[in-house]
Design a protein around this motif. Structure first.
Motif, PDB file in Angstrom:
ATOM      1  N   ALA A   1      -7.439  -0.725   3.120  1.00  0.00           N
ATOM      2  CA  ALA A   1      -7.315  -0.475   1.738  1.00  0.00           C
ATOM      3  C   ALA A   1      -7.123  -1.855   1.066  1.00  0.00           C
ATOM      4  O   ALA A   1      -7.383  -2.091  -0.104  1.00  0.00           O
ATOM      5  CB  ALA A   1      -5.712   0.502   1.259  1.00  0.00           C
ATOM      6  N   THR A   2      -6.067  -2.482   1.687  1.00  0.00           N
ATOM      7  CA  THR A   2      -5.782  -3.962   1.372  1.00  0.00           C
ATOM      8  C   THR A   2      -6.693  -4.823   1.415  1.00  0.00           C
ATOM      9  O   THR A   2      -7.308  -5.442   0.433  1.00  0.00           O
ATOM     10  CB  THR A   2      -4.406  -4.350   2.215  1.00  0.00           C
ATOM     11  OG1 THR A   2      -3.393  -3.577   2.215  1.00  0.00           O
ATOM     12  CG2 THR A   2      -4.173  -5.921   1.877  1.00  0.00           C
TER      13      THR A   2
ATOM     14  N   TYR B   1      -4.473   6.303   0.231  1.00  0.00           N
ATOM     15  CA  TYR B   1      -4.003   4.820   0.453  1.00  0.00           C
ATOM     16  C   TYR B   1      -4.390   4.173  -0.670  1.00  0.00           C
ATOM     17  O   TYR B   1      -5.413   3.905  -1.180  1.00  0.00           O
ATOM     18  CB  TYR B   1      -4.554   4.269   1.688  1.00  0.00           C
ATOM     19  CG  TYR B   1      -4.105   4.813   3.015  1.00  0.00           C
ATOM     20  CD1 TYR B   1      -3.104   4.355   3.550  1.00  0.00           C
ATOM     21  CD2 TYR B   1      -5.097   6.030   3.482  1.00  0.00           C
ATOM     22  CE1 TYR B   1      -2.746   5.099   5.173  1.00  0.00           C
ATOM     23  CE2 TYR B   1      -4.686   6.504   4.666  1.00  0.00           C
ATOM     24  CZ  TYR B   1      -3.746   6.098   5.641  1.00  0.00           C
ATOM     25  OH  TYR B   1      -3.455   6.711   6.577  1.00  0.00           O
ATOM     26  N   LEU B   2      -3.275   3.703  -1.374  1.00  0.00           N
ATOM     27  CA  LEU B   2      -3.573   2.888  -2.956  1.00  0.00           C
ATOM     28  C   LEU B   2      -2.953   1.725  -2.742  1.00  0.00           C
ATOM     29  O   LEU B   2      -1.759   1.458  -2.523  1.00  0.00           O
ATOM     30  CB  LEU B   2      -2.900   3.786  -4.058  1.00  0.00           C
ATOM     31  CG  LEU B   2      -3.010   2.930  -5.165  1.00  0.00           C
ATOM     32  CD1 LEU B   2      -4.216   3.147  -5.890  1.00  0.00           C
ATOM     33  CD2 LEU B   2      -2.018   3.706  -6.337  1.00  0.00           C
ATOM     34  N   PRO B   3      -4.104   0.702  -2.718  1.00  0.00           N
ATOM     35  CA  PRO B   3      -3.516  -0.383  -2.285  1.00  0.00           C
ATOM     36  C   PRO B   3      -3.027  -1.233  -3.655  1.00  0.00           C
ATOM     37  O   PRO B   3      -2.974  -0.888  -4.928  1.00  0.00           O
ATOM     38  CB  PRO B   3      -4.756  -1.240  -1.941  1.00  0.00           C
ATOM     39  CG  PRO B   3      -5.810  -0.624  -3.031  1.00  0.00           C
ATOM     40  CD  PRO B   3      -5.272   0.523  -2.901  1.00  0.00           C
TER      41      PRO B   3
ATOM     42  N   SER C   1       1.097   5.632   0.162  1.00  0.00           N
ATOM     43  CA  SER C   1       0.132   6.554   0.824  1.00  0.00           C
ATOM     44  C   SER C   1       0.762   8.006   0.442  1.00  0.00           C
ATOM     45  O   SER C   1       2.173   7.949   0.495  1.00  0.00           O
ATOM     46  CB  SER C   1      -0.120   6.394   2.285  1.00  0.00           C
ATOM     47  OG  SER C   1       1.101   6.136   2.821  1.00  0.00           O
TER      48      SER C   1
ATOM     49  N   VAL D   1       0.928  -1.475  -0.015  1.00  0.00           N
ATOM     50  CA  VAL D   1      -0.018   0.157  -0.093  1.00  0.00           C
ATOM     51  C   VAL D   1       0.946   1.226   0.026  1.00  0.00           C
ATOM     52  O   VAL D   1       1.778   1.431   1.014  1.00  0.00           O
ATOM     53  CB  VAL D   1      -0.654  -0.066   1.424  1.00  0.00           C
ATOM     54  CG1 VAL D   1      -1.758   1.098   1.067  1.00  0.00           C
ATOM     55  CG2 VAL D   1      -1.961  -1.222   1.089  1.00  0.00           C
TER      56      VAL D   1
ATOM     57  N   ILE E   1      -9.270   2.547  -2.997  1.00  0.00           N
ATOM     58  CA  ILE E   1      -8.788   3.606  -2.449  1.00  0.00           C
ATOM     59  C   ILE E   1      -9.228   4.425  -1.590  1.00  0.00           C
ATOM     60  O   ILE E   1     -10.532   4.778  -1.344  1.00  0.00           O
ATOM     61  CB  ILE E   1      -8.555   4.604  -3.731  1.00  0.00           C
ATOM     62  CG1 ILE E   1      -7.966   3.886  -4.953  1.00  0.00           C
ATOM     63  CG2 ILE E   1      -7.968   5.787  -3.399  1.00  0.00           C
ATOM     64  CD1 ILE E   1      -8.026   4.651  -6.209  1.00  0.00           C
ATOM     65  N   CYS E   2      -8.343   4.434  -0.247  1.00  0.00           N
ATOM     66  CA  CYS E   2      -8.718   5.302   0.836  1.00  0.00           C
ATOM     67  C   CYS E   2      -8.386   6.570   0.826  1.00  0.00           C
ATOM     68  O   CYS E   2      -7.195   6.894   0.398  1.00  0.00           O
ATOM     69  CB  CYS E   2      -8.493   4.544   2.155  1.00  0.00           C
ATOM     70  SG  CYS E   2      -9.105   3.108   2.291  1.00  0.00           S
TER      71      CYS E   2
ATOM     72  N   ASN F   1      -4.298   1.643   5.874  1.00  0.00           N
ATOM     73  CA  ASN F   1      -3.505   0.677   5.280  1.00  0.00           C
ATOM     74  C   ASN F   1      -4.110  -0.817   5.175  1.00  0.00           C
ATOM     75  O   ASN F   1      -4.187  -1.432   4.052  1.00  0.00           O
ATOM     76  CB  ASN F   1      -1.941   0.373   5.766  1.00  0.00           C
ATOM     77  CG  ASN F   1      -1.056   1.332   5.167  1.00  0.00           C
ATOM     78  OD1 ASN F   1      -0.719   1.393   4.114  1.00  0.00           O
ATOM     79  ND2 ASN F   1      -0.754   2.192   6.115  1.00  0.00           N
TER      80      ASN F   1
END
Length: 338
Positions: A110-111, A68-70, A52, A50, A116-117, A107
């Motif tokens: 997002a996972t 937060y991009l997983p 961020s 992840v 996407i958070c 985190n």
């Protein structure tokens, strides 16, 4: 805070926050912050976990969003996933989108939830009483809508441009953040959301109140644990000056509150915890939401305390909560109010 230690305390939520005679605010918990894990817009989600980053949306107020991009599996050549806009808790007066507990939790969200958070760092009381937090969080929702519309002259964040599915936007929050979520939903009613579809809302252990104590607030343990003292103090420094506890910001089902049927969310998921003394407020809210005709589910987690998922992440109930969140997000149908 040595300079204030000898000054009289004019307001205090014991063990939580103190306000001194000179106006100095001392936050006693959750003061640490952590940086995002990556500032690289070229983050390779196929190789990493992840990533961020922080994006400042209002330099004047300091309001920012932590993304937060997983790691994403490319689907149909796009790899687009739902967007989750998150409001942290902390009684409106502590906590941050950059605090370790929220950074770790989002985190994980997002996972596990494959979203996407965007976690909002809003202004806090008592320096900025309500509705400042509502203003900030609603402003982020408006910003997100402009991002989705890709208007001329609007700079679109590359992570959103590449990976966000704006037809599936959800809002979530815990404790005071769930309270904020409610107010944002009221404000959003009647607006044209041309760029995104608001699919649903997730409220975790919502922080509401009222002039009349109800349910577990009347139990002896509420006094022994200083629960009522704590919540009274938080509301006194968070609500607008002279506001009572039936103010709509505190009591969403009070005599002066807007009708719940005006909420913009087509579906809602509400969590309460069995050992949380806020649980009966959450249950009452759920019952009134159901009466208002909104598709709503209630999840009661027995044996757990307020925001246990943040402070006891190893609890066997945390994966169960995460699964409910995943199912809620990924079982949603297209919202007709596009």
């Amino acid at each position: 805070m040595d300079s204030s230690s000898s000054l009289p305390i004019v307001s205090e939520a014991p063990g939580f926050i103190r306000i001194y005679e000179d106006g100095t605010v001392e936050r006693l918990v959750d003061r640490e912050i952590v940086p995002p894990s990556s500032q690289d817009d070229n983050f390779d989600e196929e190789k990493e976990g992840v990533a961020s980053k922080d994006v400042v949306l209002d330099p004047q107020t300091g309001v920012f969003v932590r993304f937060y991009l997983p790691r994403l599996e490319v689907t149909n050549g796009k790899g687009r996933v739902p967007v989750l806009l998150y409001f942290h808790g902390g009684g409106f007066c502590i906590g941050s989108a950059a605090s370790p507990v929220y950074h770790h939790y989002l985190n994980q969200v997002a996972t596990d939830a494959k979203v996407i958070c965007l976690s909002v760092d809003y202004r806090r009381a008592p320096e900025h009483r309500l509705p400042a937090a509502y203003d900030d969080c609603f402003g982020v929702l408006e910003w997100l809508d402009r991002q989705a519309m890709v208007l001329e002259g609007v700079s679109v964040d590359p992570w959103l441009a590449s990976h966000a599915d704006f037809s599936k936007v959800f809002l979530a929050g815990d404790s005071a953040g769930a309270n904020i979520l409610h107010q944002v939903g009221i404000r959003a009613s009647g607006r044209n959301w041309d760029g995104l579809c608001l699919q649903g809302a997730i409220l975790v252990h919502p922080f509401f109140g009222g002039a009349e104590r109800i349910g577990c607030e009347l139990l002896a343990e509420a006094e022994v644990d200083a629960f009522n003292t704590m919540t009274d103090a938080i509301w006194s420094i968070s609500l607008p000056a002279e506001a009572d506890r039936d103010h709509p910001f505190c009591n969403p089902v009070g005599p002066r509150s807007p009708a719940l049927s005006t909420l913009v969310y087509p579906r809602m998921l509400i969590f309460v915890a069995g050992k949380d003394l806020l649980r009966d407020r959450g249950i009452w809210y759920y019952e009134e939401i159901k009466k208002a005709g909104i598709d709503t589910d209630l999840v009661m987690t027995e044996g757990e305390s307020h925001v246990f998922h943040l402070f006891n992440p190893k609890s066997e109930n945390v994966p169960l909560m995460m699964k409910r969140i995943f199912d809620f997000i990924h079982s949603s149908s297209e919202n007709p109010n596009h």
